[in-house]
Each structure stands twice: as structure tokens, then as C-alpha cells.
Design an enzyme around this catalytic site. Structure first.
Site, PDB file in Angstrom:
ATOM      1  N   ARG A   1       0.834  -1.201   0.000  1.00 35.98           N
ATOM      2  CA  ARG A   1       0.000   0.000   0.000  1.00 35.98           C
ATOM      3  C   ARG A   1       0.866   1.247   0.000  1.00 35.98           C
ATOM      4  O   ARG A   1       1.776   1.384   0.816  1.00 35.98           O
ATOM      5  CB  ARG A   1      -0.906  -0.001   1.241  1.00 35.98           C
ATOM      6  CG  ARG A   1      -1.937   1.108   1.247  1.00 35.98           C
ATOM      7  CD  ARG A   1      -2.941   0.935   2.363  1.00 35.98           C
ATOM      8  NE  ARG A   1      -2.352   1.148   3.683  1.00 35.98           N
ATOM      9  CZ  ARG A   1      -3.077   1.312   4.797  1.00 35.98           C
ATOM     10  NH1 ARG A   1      -4.400   1.236   4.731  1.00 35.98           N
ATOM     11  NH2 ARG A   1      -2.484   1.501   5.955  1.00 35.98           N
TER      12      ARG A   1
ATOM     13  N   THR B   1      -1.049   7.695  -0.796  1.00 36.62           N
ATOM     14  CA  THR B   1      -2.362   7.597  -1.437  1.00 36.62           C
ATOM     15  C   THR B   1      -3.214   6.487  -0.843  1.00 36.62           C
ATOM     16  O   THR B   1      -4.431   6.462  -1.057  1.00 36.62           O
ATOM     17  CB  THR B   1      -2.197   7.328  -2.939  1.00 36.62           C
ATOM     18  OG1 THR B   1      -1.632   6.015  -3.134  1.00 36.62           O
ATOM     19  CG2 THR B   1      -1.301   8.366  -3.585  1.00 36.62           C
TER      20      THR B   1
ATOM     21  N   ASP C   1      -0.428  -3.126  12.887  1.00 36.85           N
ATOM     22  CA  ASP C   1      -0.029  -3.673  11.590  1.00 36.85           C
ATOM     23  C   ASP C   1       0.060  -5.202  11.721  1.00 36.85           C
ATOM     24  O   ASP C   1       0.978  -5.725  12.360  1.00 36.85           O
ATOM     25  CB  ASP C   1       1.321  -3.100  11.175  1.00 36.85           C
ATOM     26  CG  ASP C   1       1.705  -3.499   9.759  1.00 36.85           C
ATOM     27  OD1 ASP C   1       1.796  -4.719   9.487  1.00 36.85           O
ATOM     28  OD2 ASP C   1       1.930  -2.595   8.933  1.00 36.85           O
TER      29      ASP C   1
ATOM     30  N   ASP D   1       3.397  -6.922  10.567  1.00 36.52           N
ATOM     31  CA  ASP D   1       4.511  -6.717  11.500  1.00 36.52           C
ATOM     32  C   ASP D   1       4.348  -7.573  12.751  1.00 36.52           C
ATOM     33  O   ASP D   1       5.314  -8.143  13.270  1.00 36.52           O
ATOM     34  CB  ASP D   1       4.618  -5.246  11.898  1.00 36.52           C
ATOM     35  CG  ASP D   1       5.217  -4.387  10.792  1.00 36.52           C
ATOM     36  OD1 ASP D   1       5.911  -4.941   9.920  1.00 36.52           O
ATOM     37  OD2 ASP D   1       4.986  -3.174  10.792  1.00 36.52           O
TER      38      ASP D   1
END
Length: 207
Positions: free
Chosen positions: A102, A106, A198, A201
Site C-alpha cells: 500500500r 495515497t 499492523d 509486523d
């Protein structure tokens, strides 16, 4: 297209463990796989079966077996964390892979890897990723699966928000969504709140 929130006490307990910031990568991975396995019971509720004849130690009888190929498509890398639990229940399932990252500015997804399996057009297909946030990566992965010929597609995630659900409903109205939790909001960085951070992670211990 249907949205199913699988509201089960065992899932709630395990998801709470995963949300805690002090949960280790090992415990995070184990609970994620266990939730994937628990969710599979609901996700596969409508999988086609065929009747077969078997022989028990006592007599012959009629039994059932899954009548279609099953393909799991984890969105790399976090989606890999849910795949093992589902595959334990359906060990004959094949695994395709879609790699997306990603753009941090944006929030749009970009593909860097894709590997299909054979007969995906005849298969019961599960696209898998722990998080459904903006919906961009999920929508992109489903589009890739459809380009491969997949027709019977379901999306399975752990935590979602309405914004992501709305995106999939708009882009892919033929795809059912299964989630373990529908969280309130996305923050300005595109993370689900309260979420669980995340997922990639935390699965792989990279932060």
C-alpha cells in the site's frame, strides 16, 4: 452480497488477546490461525458436497465429501497468517498468492506478485487477509482472482470497518464478506481503530 460477522465467544476471547499491544508474535500467530480455523466452520457452510459410499468397521454406509476444489488466496504478507488454520480443516485446498503493498501517501494498493492455481474457475475460492480497512487491497486482490477466472469468491478477514465493507460491496457485489469484528473507524493513516496494529509486523515480528 452478504456481510457476516462471526460473533462467537471463543473468537472474541482470542481476538482480545491479539489486540493487546504486549502480545508476542508467537501468541499473535497462534491465535490468528485458531480464529481462521474457527471462522472456517461458518465460511464453508454452503460448500457443495457429494454423497459417497464408505465402509465402516460394522457395515457399508453413505457419507459425504467436498465436491469442489478449494483455493485459498492469502494477500501477502499478512494473509499468510490466516491460511494455515483454514488449511488444517481443508488439507486438500490449494494456495494461490497475491502480493500487494500500500502506498503510504495515497493508500492505494500496488501489485508486486501473483501466482494462480489450476482450475480456479471451478473452485470455491477464499481471499484471505486479517484486515479490511480502506478496502483497496482487498478489492484489487478480488479483481486479480476474477481475472484468473474465479467465480465463487468469498473474502475472509479478522477485523473490518464499514468503509472497507462499503468498498467491496460497491466493487464486488457478488462477493460475501466474513469478519470476526466490525470496528468503528479508520484513523488518518488508514489504520483500523481500535484494530490490532499492523498485522503483518505483528505476525512476523518485523517491528
Amino acid at each position: 452480497m452478504a456481510l457476516t460477522v462471526i460473533d462467537h465467544p471463543l473468537i472474541k476471547d482470542k481476538l482480545t488477546r491479539m489486540r493487546k499491544s504486549d502480545t508476542s508474535s508467537k501468541d499473535f500467530r497462534e491465535n490468528l490461525n485458531e480464529i481462521g480455523q474457527l471462522m472456517a466452520y461458518e465460511v464453508f457452510r454452503d460448500v457443495p458436497l457429494k454423497e459417497i459410499e464408505i465402509e465402516t468397521p460394522v457395515s457399508k454406509t453413505q457419507g459425504y465429501t467436498i465436491d469442489v476444489p478449494v483455493v485459498l488466496i492469502p494477500i501477502i504478507r499478512a494473509g499468510l497468517g490466516m491460511t494455515e488454520g483454514i488449511q488444517r480443516l481443508v488439507p486438500t485446498s490449494r494456495i494461490a498468492h497475491i502480493g500487494l503493498y500500500r502506498d503510504e501517501e495515497t493508500l492505494e494498493p500496488h501489485q508486486y506478485y501473483a501466482k494462480a492455481t489450476k482450475d480456479i474457475d471451478k473452485s470455491y475460492v477464499l481471499v484471505v487477509d486479517p484486515m479490511l480497512a480502506t478496502g483497496g487491497s482487498c478489492s484489487k486482490a478480488i479483481s486479480i482472482a476474477k481475472e484468473w477466472g474465479a467465480k465463487n469468491i468469498k473474502f475472509v478477514c479478522l477485523v473490518s470497518v464499514q468503509e472497507g465493507v462499503d468498498r467491496i460491496q460497491k466493487d464486488h457485489p457478488d462477493v460475501d464478506i466474513y469478519t470476526a469484528a466490525l470496528d468503528p473507524i479508520l484513523n488518518e493513516d488508514g489504520y483500523i481503530v481500535p484494530g490490532l496494529g499492523d498485522a503483518g509486523d505483528r505476525i512476523f515480528g518485523t517491528k
